[in-house]
Design a protein around this motif. Sequence first.
Motif, PDB file in Angstrom:
ATOM      1  N   PRO A  49       0.801  -1.234   0.000  1.00 17.60           N
ATOM      2  CA  PRO A  49       0.000   0.000   0.000  1.00 17.60           C
ATOM      3  C   PRO A  49       0.829   1.277   0.000  1.00 17.60           C
ATOM      4  CG  PRO A  49      -0.883  -1.560   1.599  1.00 17.60           C
ATOM      5  CD  PRO A  49       0.419  -2.128   1.120  1.00 17.60           C
ATOM      6  N   THR A  53       5.087   2.597   6.236  1.00 13.23           N
ATOM      7  CA  THR A  53       3.919   2.123   6.980  1.00 13.23           C
ATOM      8  C   THR A  53       4.354   0.865   7.735  1.00 13.23           C
ATOM      9  OG1 THR A  53       3.199   0.994   4.988  1.00 13.23           O
ATOM     10  CG2 THR A  53       2.104   3.079   5.491  1.00 13.23           C
ATOM     11  N   PRO A  54       3.715   0.595   8.882  1.00 19.92           N
ATOM     12  CA  PRO A  54       4.273  -0.449   9.759  1.00 19.92           C
ATOM     13  C   PRO A  54       4.236  -1.864   9.170  1.00 19.92           C
ATOM     14  CG  PRO A  54       2.229   0.460  10.682  1.00 19.92           C
ATOM     15  CD  PRO A  54       2.611   1.336   9.527  1.00 19.92           C
ATOM     16  N   VAL A  55       3.088  -2.285   8.670  1.00 22.03           N
ATOM     17  CA  VAL A  55       3.000  -3.668   8.175  1.00 22.03           C
ATOM     18  C   VAL A  55       3.915  -3.860   6.965  1.00 22.03           C
ATOM     19  CG1 VAL A  55       1.470  -5.461   7.279  1.00 22.03           C
ATOM     20  CG2 VAL A  55       0.629  -3.896   9.039  1.00 22.03           C
ATOM     21  N   CYS A  56       3.888  -2.891   6.051  1.00 21.94           N
ATOM     22  CA  CYS A  56       4.756  -2.982   4.862  1.00 21.94           C
ATOM     23  C   CYS A  56       6.219  -3.089   5.271  1.00 21.94           C
ATOM     24  CB  CYS A  56       4.564  -1.764   3.962  1.00 21.94           C
ATOM     25  SG  CYS A  56       2.920  -1.633   3.272  1.00 21.94           S
ATOM     26  N   ARG A 133      -2.345  -5.572  -0.968  1.00 21.68           N
ATOM     27  CA  ARG A 133      -1.187  -6.492  -0.961  1.00 21.68           C
ATOM     28  C   ARG A 133      -1.444  -7.641  -1.935  1.00 21.68           C
ATOM     29  NH1 ARG A 133       1.536  -4.515   3.326  1.00 21.68           N
ATOM     30  NH2 ARG A 133       0.187  -3.525   4.868  1.00 21.68           N
ATOM     31  N   ALA A 152      -4.784  -4.217   3.476  1.00 22.96           N
ATOM     32  CA  ALA A 152      -3.676  -3.391   3.976  1.00 22.96           C
ATOM     33  C   ALA A 152      -3.305  -3.734   5.417  1.00 22.96           C
ATOM     34  CB  ALA A 152      -4.061  -1.914   3.866  1.00 22.96           C
TER      35      ALA A 152
END
Length: 219
Positions: A49, A53-56, A133, A152
């Motif tokens: 996304p 960003t944290p997850v990415c 994703r 996301a």
Amino acid sequence: MIEPAAEREVPCAGLRIGDVAPDFSARSTTGDVRLSDYRGRWLILFSHPADFTPVCTTEFVALAGSADEFERRDCALLALSVDSLFSHFAWLRLIRDRYDIEVRFPIVEDPTLVIGRAYGMVAPHDNDSATVRTTFFIDPAGVIRAMTCYPANVGRSTPEMLRTLDALQAVDDGPVLAPANWVPGEALLVQPDASLDSVFSAKGHTDWFMKEVKRGSRK
Ligand code: BEZ
């Protein structure tokens, strides 16, 4: 080659397993890339996304940490997001400084979303430019062999990406099938012979459609 959205008849083609992955060329963190240049080896093309960003960030740290595993399977990684090349650079520098790992696989910039839309990484009329994703497993002939789509707020599993790749490569070696949770070294399944003779001549109740085959692990 992908054309700008306005020039295409179908604004957001829904890609399916078995389709040839649309070609494109774009700027990336390792220079210009062209999808068709990956012919001859496996490729995982995946969108995220947004940078920073944290997850990415956790996904990129995990994938960079497994880069050798993908390389061992002759599989290149190619990431993509709407962010600019210089955003990608700044993010990779931060990842290196904070997590002590260098992301060496290319990250494509797709500021116009022309690639993201062609691959269905964004909804066709969505005002939010963030790509979801999406992951495409593309074989050496340039054919899409598997794809996944995560929202996301849920990160992908690197072990599952590797396992999917292992399974795709294993079934390419013959008329075999990869069962649930299969990992290299485990038995594969024989492609059932669709004939009544094989049904009636089978010894066990399920032997005509369910038979294991053991192969030497290539990994
Ligand atoms: C993340 O990678 O953490 C993220 C990206 C976009 C929206 C929400 C979370």
